[in-house]
Scaffold this motif. Structure first.
Motif, mmCIF file in Angstrom:
data_model
loop_
_atom_site.group_PDB
_atom_site.id
_atom_site.type_symbol
_atom_site.label_atom_id
_atom_site.label_comp_id
_atom_site.label_asym_id
_atom_site.label_seq_id
_atom_site.Cartn_x
_atom_site.Cartn_y
_atom_site.Cartn_z
ATOM 1 N N ARG A 1 -4.967 0.791 -1.547
ATOM 2 C CA ARG A 1 -5.003 -0.393 -0.613
ATOM 3 C C ARG A 1 -4.985 -1.732 -1.352
ATOM 4 O O ARG A 1 -6.165 -1.936 -2.161
ATOM 5 C CB ARG A 1 -6.154 -0.326 0.407
ATOM 6 C CG ARG A 1 -5.979 0.955 1.082
ATOM 7 C CD ARG A 1 -7.304 1.168 2.076
ATOM 8 N NE ARG A 1 -8.496 1.239 1.083
ATOM 9 C CZ ARG A 1 -8.738 2.528 0.491
ATOM 10 N NH1 ARG A 1 -7.789 3.629 0.527
ATOM 11 N NH2 ARG A 1 -9.788 2.490 -0.291
ATOM 12 N N GLY B 1 -8.328 2.797 -4.111
ATOM 13 C CA GLY B 1 -7.539 3.999 -3.642
ATOM 14 C C GLY B 1 -8.350 5.288 -3.620
ATOM 15 O O GLY B 1 -9.622 5.257 -3.942
ATOM 16 N N ASN B 2 -7.714 6.157 -3.067
ATOM 17 C CA ASN B 2 -8.267 7.610 -3.048
ATOM 18 C C ASN B 2 -7.530 8.547 -3.439
ATOM 19 O O ASN B 2 -6.303 8.517 -3.455
ATOM 20 C CB ASN B 2 -8.833 7.922 -1.476
ATOM 21 C CG ASN B 2 -9.902 7.158 -0.934
ATOM 22 O OD1 ASN B 2 -9.475 6.072 -0.232
ATOM 23 N ND2 ASN B 2 -11.037 7.238 -1.282
ATOM 24 N N PRO C 1 0.801 -1.341 0.074
ATOM 25 C CA PRO C 1 0.019 0.040 0.146
ATOM 26 C C PRO C 1 0.843 1.146 0.061
ATOM 27 O O PRO C 1 2.124 1.172 0.413
ATOM 28 C CB PRO C 1 -0.720 -0.266 1.164
ATOM 29 C CG PRO C 1 -0.149 -0.761 2.315
ATOM 30 C CD PRO C 1 0.898 -2.052 1.235
ATOM 31 N N TYR C 2 0.296 2.291 -0.432
ATOM 32 C CA TYR C 2 0.930 3.715 -0.346
ATOM 33 C C TYR C 2 0.030 4.804 0.042
ATOM 34 O O TYR C 2 -1.082 4.808 -0.158
ATOM 35 C CB TYR C 2 1.697 4.047 -1.603
ATOM 36 C CG TYR C 2 1.063 4.129 -2.830
ATOM 37 C CD1 TYR C 2 0.371 5.325 -3.229
ATOM 38 C CD2 TYR C 2 0.865 3.192 -3.663
ATOM 39 C CE1 TYR C 2 -0.518 5.600 -4.244
ATOM 40 C CE2 TYR C 2 0.058 3.214 -4.989
ATOM 41 C CZ TYR C 2 -0.565 4.463 -5.139
ATOM 42 O OH TYR C 2 -1.456 4.791 -6.447
ATOM 43 N N GLU C 3 0.736 5.823 0.322
ATOM 44 C CA GLU C 3 0.103 6.892 0.908
ATOM 45 C C GLU C 3 0.943 8.233 0.656
ATOM 46 O O GLU C 3 1.948 8.251 1.432
ATOM 47 C CB GLU C 3 -0.789 7.307 2.328
ATOM 48 C CG GLU C 3 -1.515 8.416 2.449
ATOM 49 C CD GLU C 3 -2.547 8.282 3.746
ATOM 50 O OE1 GLU C 3 -3.062 9.337 4.117
ATOM 51 O OE2 GLU C 3 -2.459 7.051 4.340
ATOM 52 N N LEU C 4 0.818 9.023 -0.370
ATOM 53 C CA LEU C 4 1.857 9.989 -0.732
ATOM 54 C C LEU C 4 1.068 11.305 -0.990
ATOM 55 O O LEU C 4 -0.132 11.419 -1.487
ATOM 56 C CB LEU C 4 2.436 9.552 -2.166
ATOM 57 C CG LEU C 4 3.169 8.320 -2.132
ATOM 58 C CD1 LEU C 4 3.569 7.889 -3.557
ATOM 59 C CD2 LEU C 4 4.484 8.028 -1.375
ATOM 60 N N GLU C 5 1.923 12.303 -0.645
ATOM 61 C CA GLU C 5 1.367 13.919 -0.971
ATOM 62 C C GLU C 5 2.283 14.378 -2.121
ATOM 63 O O GLU C 5 3.558 14.247 -1.922
ATOM 64 C CB GLU C 5 1.044 14.979 0.410
ATOM 65 C CG GLU C 5 0.161 14.618 1.109
ATOM 66 C CD GLU C 5 0.121 15.822 2.059
ATOM 67 O OE1 GLU C 5 0.536 16.732 1.558
ATOM 68 O OE2 GLU C 5 -0.715 15.757 3.052
ATOM 69 N N ARG D 1 -3.222 14.059 -2.220
ATOM 70 C CA ARG D 1 -2.753 12.959 -1.476
ATOM 71 C C ARG D 1 -3.294 11.802 -2.214
ATOM 72 O O ARG D 1 -4.612 11.480 -2.365
ATOM 73 C CB ARG D 1 -3.167 12.843 -0.082
ATOM 74 C CG ARG D 1 -3.067 11.714 0.775
ATOM 75 C CD ARG D 1 -3.674 11.717 2.191
ATOM 76 N NE ARG D 1 -3.068 12.615 2.830
ATOM 77 C CZ ARG D 1 -3.348 13.161 4.031
ATOM 78 N NH1 ARG D 1 -4.472 12.831 4.578
ATOM 79 N NH2 ARG D 1 -2.676 14.073 4.771
ATOM 80 N N SER D 2 -2.382 10.733 -2.710
ATOM 81 C CA SER D 2 -2.730 9.593 -3.364
ATOM 82 C C SER D 2 -2.351 8.439 -2.441
ATOM 83 O O SER D 2 -1.610 8.291 -2.039
ATOM 84 C CB SER D 2 -2.162 9.600 -4.756
ATOM 85 O OG SER D 2 -2.417 8.531 -5.391
ATOM 86 N N SER D 3 -3.507 7.443 -2.310
ATOM 87 C CA SER D 3 -3.328 6.436 -1.506
ATOM 88 C C SER D 3 -3.976 5.191 -2.104
ATOM 89 O O SER D 3 -4.773 5.224 -3.269
ATOM 90 C CB SER D 3 -4.057 6.635 -0.271
ATOM 91 O OG SER D 3 -5.336 6.793 -0.409
#
Length: 260
Positions: free
Chosen positions: A214, A227-228, A192-196, A210-212
């Protein structure tokens, strides 16, 4: 010759009708019946509520004359004034009679409208939060976006969401390698990832998102990624402004301290 419910063909026809059936015959007359006899007087006195439903779903007589089965919808009024949504299955018989089976689809339409209303509310909530959702089918390489993701990108429905190069191209040049690698790890090893990251809308406006993601794993394989995508530009600008003021305050404090 006019048919009546007592004939074998009519008996079969009316038996399979779940709600209401009519038979229009070459000579003037209408025969009809209901499986539930107690409701006969209710439906036998029904009429179309307005011309709107007819205009939206016109009766295709040409298709009927070609022997085709015609399915259409109508909104009708019962004798008690209540409205009923019906689906009509009509066909011209070899002897020239027209037979129609009416199915009451009122509850189905109410359920569909409830789903549409919930979807509208969800889209409005996403718009206000500037938060969109997406999913990626790994096997079929298919992307699905909610409306808010389209709005954040600033593109229309004609944008090819399955073109990953086009999707990644909206990230700022210095961020493209980062998002590509993160997405690759998500679909291949389930990371998974969560990045700005800096982002460029179709209009050329530079924003922050913000890209995330799962990954969904089944039998040790990534089958889907949920994702979001969230527009965090306002928070980012507020944060930068606060940092700027904080830095300015620290400099002034340092200057005053040096003067003393």
């Amino acid at each position: 010759m006019a048919s009546s419910p007592s004939t074998p063909r009519a008996e079969t026809f009316f038996t399979i009708s779940t709600d209401f059936a009519v038979e229009l015959v070459p000579t003037p007359g209408i025969t009809g019946t209901l499986p539930r006899a107690a409701e006969t007087t209710v439906f036998m006195t029904c009429r179309y509520s307005s011309g709107e439903s007819v205009a939206a779903s016109p009766f295709l007589f040409e298709a009927l004359y070609r022997g085709e089965l015609v399915v259409s919808e109508r909104t009708i009024l019962r004798r008690d004034g209540s409205q009923v949504n019906v689906e009509m299955h009509s066909k011209m018989m070899p002897d020239g009679s027209l037979q129609s089976i009416y199915h009451d689809i009122t509850q189905r339409r109410l359920a569909e409208r409830a789903v549409l209303e919930m979807r509208r509310m969800l889209e409005e909530a996403q718009r206000m939060a500037k938060l969109g959702a997406w999913k990626y089918d790994v096997a079929n390489k298919e992307h699905v976006w909610t409306e808010e993701v389209y709005r954040i990108y600033g593109v229309g429905r004609d944008f090819d969401v399955n073109d990953l190069d086009a999707c990644f191209s909206h990230y700022a040049p210095e961020c493209r390698a980062v998002i590509r690698e993160a997405f690759k790890c998500a679909i291949t090893v389930g990371k998974p990832y969560e990045l700005e990251l800096a982002f460029v809308r179709a209009s050329g406006e530079r924003v922050w998102v913000r890209s995330s993601a799962r990954p969904i794993v089944e039998n040790d394989r990534v089958i889907r990624v949920d994702g979001n995508l969230m527009d965090v530009t306002e928070r980012r600008r507020t944060q930068e402004l606060l940092e700027s003021w904080s830095a300015l305050l620290e400099r002034r404090v340092a200057e005053r301290t040096a003067e003393v």
